[in-house]
Design a protein around this motif. Sequence first.
Motif, PDB file in Angstrom:
ATOM      1  N   HIS A 144       4.327   4.677  -1.048  1.00 45.92           N
ATOM      2  CA  HIS A 144       4.238   4.233   0.347  1.00 45.92           C
ATOM      3  C   HIS A 144       4.008   2.730   0.428  1.00 45.92           C
ATOM      4  O   HIS A 144       4.681   2.023   1.198  1.00 45.92           O
ATOM      5  N   TRP A 145       3.076   2.222  -0.364  1.00 45.87           N
ATOM      6  CA  TRP A 145       2.771   0.783  -0.315  1.00 45.87           C
ATOM      7  C   TRP A 145       3.937  -0.063  -0.820  1.00 45.87           C
ATOM      8  O   TRP A 145       4.181  -1.156  -0.316  1.00 45.87           O
ATOM      9  N   ARG A 146       4.662   0.431  -1.810  1.00 42.14           N
ATOM     10  CA  ARG A 146       5.849  -0.278  -2.270  1.00 42.14           C
ATOM     11  C   ARG A 146       6.879  -0.384  -1.149  1.00 42.14           C
ATOM     12  O   ARG A 146       7.473  -1.457  -0.934  1.00 42.14           O
ATOM     13  N   ALA A 147       7.073   0.716  -0.431  1.00 45.57           N
ATOM     14  CA  ALA A 147       8.023   0.700   0.688  1.00 45.57           C
ATOM     15  C   ALA A 147       7.577  -0.282   1.764  1.00 45.57           C
ATOM     16  O   ALA A 147       8.406  -0.997   2.352  1.00 45.57           O
ATOM     17  N   GLU A 148       6.271  -0.321   2.035  1.00 51.76           N
ATOM     18  CA  GLU A 148       5.751  -1.267   3.027  1.00 51.76           C
ATOM     19  C   GLU A 148       6.009  -2.705   2.587  1.00 51.76           C
ATOM     20  O   GLU A 148       6.434  -3.549   3.380  1.00 51.76           O
ATOM     21  N   ALA A 149       5.728  -2.991   1.324  1.00 52.33           N
ATOM     22  CA  ALA A 149       5.924  -4.348   0.814  1.00 52.33           C
ATOM     23  C   ALA A 149       7.391  -4.752   0.861  1.00 52.33           C
ATOM     24  O   ALA A 149       7.737  -5.881   1.236  1.00 52.33           O
ATOM     25  N   LYS A 150       8.262  -3.818   0.477  1.00 49.32           N
ATOM     26  CA  LYS A 150       9.692  -4.125   0.486  1.00 49.32           C
ATOM     27  C   LYS A 150      10.232  -4.307   1.897  1.00 49.32           C
ATOM     28  O   LYS A 150      11.250  -4.999   2.097  1.00 49.32           O
ATOM     29  N   ALA A 151       9.540  -3.697   2.883  1.00 50.86           N
ATOM     30  CA  ALA A 151       9.949  -3.858   4.271  1.00 50.86           C
ATOM     31  C   ALA A 151       9.401  -5.148   4.877  1.00 50.86           C
ATOM     32  O   ALA A 151       9.632  -5.430   6.069  1.00 50.86           O
ATOM     33  N   GLY A 152       8.648  -5.907   4.068  1.00 53.08           N
ATOM     34  CA  GLY A 152       8.135  -7.190   4.533  1.00 53.08           C
ATOM     35  C   GLY A 152       6.811  -7.113   5.246  1.00 53.08           C
ATOM     36  O   GLY A 152       6.351  -8.105   5.832  1.00 53.08           O
ATOM     37  N   ARG A 197       2.172  -6.286  -7.717  1.00 47.45           N
ATOM     38  CA  ARG A 197       3.234  -7.028  -7.020  1.00 47.45           C
ATOM     39  C   ARG A 197       3.421  -6.543  -5.580  1.00 47.45           C
ATOM     40  O   ARG A 197       4.017  -7.245  -4.761  1.00 47.45           O
ATOM     41  N   TYR A 198       2.914  -5.338  -5.282  1.00 48.99           N
ATOM     42  CA  TYR A 198       3.053  -4.798  -3.929  1.00 48.99           C
ATOM     43  C   TYR A 198       1.804  -5.032  -3.084  1.00 48.99           C
ATOM     44  O   TYR A 198       1.724  -4.555  -1.953  1.00 48.99           O
ATOM     45  N   GLY A 199       0.818  -5.729  -3.637  1.00 50.16           N
ATOM     46  CA  GLY A 199      -0.419  -5.972  -2.896  1.00 50.16           C
ATOM     47  C   GLY A 199      -1.468  -4.910  -3.090  1.00 50.16           C
ATOM     48  O   GLY A 199      -2.366  -4.755  -2.250  1.00 50.16           O
ATOM     49  N   VAL A 200      -1.382  -4.171  -4.201  1.00 50.30           N
ATOM     50  CA  VAL A 200      -2.318  -3.071  -4.477  1.00 50.30           C
ATOM     51  C   VAL A 200      -3.277  -3.485  -5.588  1.00 50.30           C
ATOM     52  O   VAL A 200      -2.847  -3.986  -6.629  1.00 50.30           O
ATOM     53  N   HIS A 201      -4.565  -3.259  -5.392  1.00 54.08           N
ATOM     54  CA  HIS A 201      -5.584  -3.449  -6.421  1.00 54.08           C
ATOM     55  C   HIS A 201      -6.081  -2.072  -6.848  1.00 54.08           C
ATOM     56  O   HIS A 201      -6.373  -1.223  -5.991  1.00 54.08           O
ATOM     57  N   VAL A 202      -6.205  -1.863  -8.153  1.00 56.98           N
ATOM     58  CA  VAL A 202      -6.632  -0.566  -8.687  1.00 56.98           C
ATOM     59  C   VAL A 202      -7.793  -0.781  -9.652  1.00 56.98           C
ATOM     60  O   VAL A 202      -7.663  -1.534 -10.626  1.00 56.98           O
ATOM     61  N   ASN A 203      -8.923  -0.150  -9.384  1.00 55.33           N
ATOM     62  CA  ASN A 203     -10.098  -0.240 -10.237  1.00 55.33           C
ATOM     63  C   ASN A 203     -10.681   1.152 -10.450  1.00 55.33           C
ATOM     64  O   ASN A 203     -10.269   2.114  -9.801  1.00 55.33           O
ATOM     65  N   ALA A 204     -11.635   1.236 -11.351  1.00 50.93           N
ATOM     66  CA  ALA A 204     -12.294   2.516 -11.623  1.00 50.93           C
ATOM     67  C   ALA A 204     -13.796   2.318 -11.645  1.00 50.93           C
ATOM     68  O   ALA A 204     -14.300   1.264 -12.045  1.00 50.93           O
ATOM     69  N   VAL A 205     -14.503   3.347 -11.228  1.00 47.25           N
ATOM     70  CA  VAL A 205     -15.960   3.353 -11.250  1.00 47.25           C
ATOM     71  C   VAL A 205     -16.431   4.554 -12.056  1.00 47.25           C
ATOM     72  O   VAL A 205     -15.917   5.669 -11.890  1.00 47.25           O
ATOM     73  N   ALA A 206     -17.379   4.312 -12.943  1.00 46.03           N
ATOM     74  CA  ALA A 206     -18.048   5.387 -13.689  1.00 46.03           C
ATOM     75  C   ALA A 206     -19.412   5.590 -13.045  1.00 46.03           C
ATOM     76  O   ALA A 206     -20.348   4.828 -13.318  1.00 46.03           O
ATOM     77  N   PRO A 207     -19.551   6.577 -12.178  1.00 44.45           N
ATOM     78  CA  PRO A 207     -20.826   6.762 -11.479  1.00 44.45           C
ATOM     79  C   PRO A 207     -21.802   7.581 -12.314  1.00 44.45           C
ATOM     80  O   PRO A 207     -21.409   8.450 -13.095  1.00 44.45           O
ATOM     81  N   ALA A 208     -23.074   7.294 -12.141  1.00 44.93           N
ATOM     82  CA  ALA A 208     -24.123   8.121 -12.730  1.00 44.93           C
ATOM     83  C   ALA A 208     -25.098   8.443 -11.609  1.00 44.93           C
ATOM     84  O   ALA A 208     -25.811   7.570 -11.127  1.00 44.93           O
ATOM     85  N   ALA A 209     -25.082   9.696 -11.173  1.00 51.86           N
ATOM     86  CA  ALA A 209     -25.916  10.092 -10.040  1.00 51.86           C
ATOM     87  C   ALA A 209     -26.175  11.588 -10.102  1.00 51.86           C
ATOM     88  O   ALA A 209     -25.422  12.341 -10.728  1.00 51.86           O
TER      89      ALA A 209
END
Length: 298
Positions: A144-152, A197-209
């Motif tokens: 979806h985000w790739r399509a949004e980016a390609k659509a400007g 390149r499409y404006g997406v940031h991807v991270n991970a969290v290791a929670p301890a709770a």
Amino acid sequence: MAARGMCEGRVVIVTGGGRGLGRAHALAFAAEGAKVVVNDLGVALDGAPGEGSAAGSPARRVVEEIRAAGGDAVAHGGDIATEEGAASLIATALDAYGRLDTLVNNAGFLRDRMLVNLGEDDWDAVMRVHLKGHFLPLRQAAAHWRAEAKAGRAVAARVVNTTSGAGLLGSVGQGNYAAAKAGIVGLTLVAAAETGRYGVHVNAVAPAARTRMTEQAFADLAGVPEDVSPLVVWLGSAASAGVTGRVFEAEAGRITVMEGWRPGPTADKGARWTPAEAGETALKLLGEAEPPGAVYGV
């Protein structure tokens, strides 16, 4: 609810959002102004069928909490480890709110066994919900985000994946879970590299709770789910611009940047080693290397 928050105007999906960490994340995002899609299949701790999408399901209860506090949320009761369920999850956000800004992959359950007692079904079930359950929604959202980016159209999308100390260091009795959570780290790194390149940031969290997944195996955990959510909310907001492909650990009041595999001591003979030479060299290098962290449960 605050009049203006860090996530004002953003649409956020939280999988496994009916209980524990997911519930805390959903409420925290809503408190910061986000519109939230709360996904939860309503299964038991081991993945056995539970409350499903009934009126009193965990997802719907969280939606009611958010609405009672003045927020906006909708429930999704589909199985995100299926192509159809993952597609309908993204469609729910788009149909309800017309956009999607953040995906928090959190759904999971446990089937703990020592390795020699670990059945194939237990392996497959945990891999399916954790690893496939991250991959399929991530792929749908990224498309979806790739399509949004390609659509400007400008994209400031965020994905927060959920790994675990078990996936980073290992955990006795959790070979299936540890392997799945380690796989999520690899998926995070690749997704960050491919979707930036499409404006997406991807991270991970290791929670301890303390949650229903951890209360029996790790009774001494000091933190609660609400301690982890502030970092997840920040990573899911536009304020985290420039932060991608990273892994954090969060417990109680502590946040740690986890540093993964990178080259350590090395030796290059310039030619093929004999087995004896390779062994002698390996032992020498191990003597120069940092010792690994202790496996949980040892």
